[in-house]
Design a protein around this motif. Structure first.
Motif, PDB file in Angstrom:
ATOM      1  N   VAL A   1       0.854  -1.191   0.000  1.00 40.39           N
ATOM      2  CA  VAL A   1       0.000   0.000   0.000  1.00 40.39           C
ATOM      3  C   VAL A   1       0.886   1.234   0.000  1.00 40.39           C
ATOM      4  O   VAL A   1       1.677   1.449   0.916  1.00 40.39           O
ATOM      5  N   SER A   2       0.754   2.035  -1.035  1.00 33.88           N
ATOM      6  CA  SER A   2       1.573   3.234  -1.186  1.00 33.88           C
ATOM      7  C   SER A   2       1.240   4.264  -0.121  1.00 33.88           C
ATOM      8  O   SER A   2       0.074   4.428   0.263  1.00 33.88           O
ATOM      9  N   ALA A   3       2.251   4.982   0.328  1.00 35.67           N
ATOM     10  CA  ALA A   3       2.044   6.064   1.297  1.00 35.67           C
ATOM     11  C   ALA A   3       1.022   7.052   0.748  1.00 35.67           C
ATOM     12  O   ALA A   3       1.003   7.356  -0.443  1.00 35.67           O
ATOM     13  N   GLY A   4       0.142   7.504   1.632  1.00 35.48           N
ATOM     14  CA  GLY A   4      -0.866   8.484   1.251  1.00 35.48           C
ATOM     15  C   GLY A   4      -2.011   7.918   0.433  1.00 35.48           C
ATOM     16  O   GLY A   4      -2.712   8.662  -0.251  1.00 35.48           O
TER      17      GLY A   4
ATOM     18  N   VAL B   1      -3.417   4.630   4.616  1.00 33.42           N
ATOM     19  CA  VAL B   1      -2.125   4.897   5.242  1.00 33.42           C
ATOM     20  C   VAL B   1      -1.754   6.366   5.049  1.00 33.42           C
ATOM     21  O   VAL B   1      -2.145   6.995   4.068  1.00 33.42           O
ATOM     22  N   ASP B   2      -1.011   6.884   5.997  1.00 33.93           N
ATOM     23  CA  ASP B   2      -0.620   8.289   5.933  1.00 33.93           C
ATOM     24  C   ASP B   2       0.576   8.475   4.997  1.00 33.93           C
ATOM     25  O   ASP B   2       1.030   7.523   4.356  1.00 33.93           O
ATOM     26  N   GLN B   3       1.075   9.682   4.932  1.00 41.12           N
ATOM     27  CA  GLN B   3       2.177  10.001   4.020  1.00 41.12           C
ATOM     28  C   GLN B   3       3.482   9.279   4.375  1.00 41.12           C
ATOM     29  O   GLN B   3       4.363   9.143   3.537  1.00 41.12           O
ATOM     30  N   ALA B   4       3.571   8.789   5.618  1.00 37.23           N
ATOM     31  CA  ALA B   4       4.754   8.033   6.027  1.00 37.23           C
ATOM     32  C   ALA B   4       4.553   6.527   5.806  1.00 37.23           C
ATOM     33  O   ALA B   4       5.464   5.742   6.051  1.00 37.23           O
ATOM     34  N   GLY B   5       3.356   6.135   5.362  1.00 36.68           N
ATOM     35  CA  GLY B   5       3.064   4.727   5.128  1.00 36.68           C
ATOM     36  C   GLY B   5       2.520   3.986   6.330  1.00 36.68           C
ATOM     37  O   GLY B   5       2.358   2.763   6.280  1.00 36.68           O
TER      38      GLY B   5
ATOM     39  N   LEU C   1      -9.151   2.483   9.491  1.00 41.72           N
ATOM     40  CA  LEU C   1      -9.777   1.257   9.034  1.00 41.72           C
ATOM     41  C   LEU C   1     -11.241   1.539   8.786  1.00 41.72           C
ATOM     42  O   LEU C   1     -11.871   2.302   9.523  1.00 41.72           O
ATOM     43  N   SER C   2     -11.789   0.906   7.778  1.00 42.13           N
ATOM     44  CA  SER C   2     -13.195   1.073   7.456  1.00 42.13           C
ATOM     45  C   SER C   2     -13.673  -0.179   6.747  1.00 42.13           C
ATOM     46  O   SER C   2     -12.895  -1.098   6.475  1.00 42.13           O
ATOM     47  N   THR C   3     -14.947  -0.191   6.425  1.00 41.58           N
ATOM     48  CA  THR C   3     -15.522  -1.206   5.551  1.00 41.58           C
ATOM     49  C   THR C   3     -16.192  -0.475   4.401  1.00 41.58           C
ATOM     50  O   THR C   3     -16.504   0.708   4.497  1.00 41.58           O
TER      51      THR C   3
ATOM     52  N   GLY D   1      -9.709   9.013  -0.928  1.00 40.05           N
ATOM     53  CA  GLY D   1      -8.637   9.462  -1.803  1.00 40.05           C
ATOM     54  C   GLY D   1      -8.074   8.326  -2.631  1.00 40.05           C
ATOM     55  O   GLY D   1      -8.751   7.327  -2.868  1.00 40.05           O
ATOM     56  N   PRO D   2      -6.828   8.454  -3.085  1.00 40.39           N
ATOM     57  CA  PRO D   2      -6.242   7.461  -3.985  1.00 40.39           C
ATOM     58  C   PRO D   2      -6.292   6.042  -3.418  1.00 40.39           C
ATOM     59  O   PRO D   2      -6.060   5.830  -2.226  1.00 40.39           O
TER      60      PRO D   2
END
Length: 159
Positions: free
Chosen positions: A47-50, A71-75, A80-82, A110-111
């Motif tokens: 999973v890419s950061a951000g 995940v945040d910008q630091a990864g 968590l969600s559904t 977002g992305p």
């Protein structure tokens, strides 16, 4: 919810939002056979950061469970969600449902850098498998898997 947080090896302070309780209960059931750190390693690796990853498990074209990890910008895992159940269930077949779910994740989080959608029997096999790549290839060959989007690192791992 702490069982799933523990299975993901996430900080218990990771935010949870828009949790469908039935999906969450099914997720906990699915992850009962998971190796303790498998999902956490997958999140860190693929999973890419951000961005977010979405997993949807379908039983007879109905969404049985899902997980969205942002995940945040630091990864680091941030929330968590559904998936909103009506999004995937209204779509029909696995491929269409996967596309609708990714659109929903992108609109709400977002992305989306990883989408993994799988039939329940293949999800159960994947969780138990020691060779995850082989289990993913088996699910794909059986028509029980949609990977979209696929990060380059995962495509390489599955090649």
């Amino acid at each position: 919810m702490s069982d799933t947080t523990d299975a993901l090896l996430l900080d218990p302070r990771v935010g949870r939002r828009n949790i469908d309780q039935v999906q969450w209960a099914n997720l906990v059931l699915l992850l009962a056979d998971a190796a303790r750190d498998d999902l956490a390693v997958a999140v860190r690796t693929f999973v890419s950061a951000g961005s977010s990853a979405v997993i949807g498990v379908f039983d007879d074209n109905f969404l049985w469970t899902s997980l969205v990890v942002s995940v945040d910008q630091a990864g680091a895992p941030e929330s968590l969600s559904t998936i909103d159940g009506s999004v995937a269930e209204a779509a029909g077949d696995l491929t269409t449902a996967a596309g609708e779910a990714v659109k929903w994740v992108q609109a709400h989080y977002g992305p989306c850098s990883l989408g993994l959608f799988v039939a329940k029997e293949h999800a159960e096999a994947l969780v138990r498998a020691s060779d995850k790549a082989a289990a993913v290839r088996t699910a794909s060959a059986a028509g029980g898997l949609v990977l979209s989007p696929v990060p380059t690192s995962l495509a390489i791992a599955l090649a």
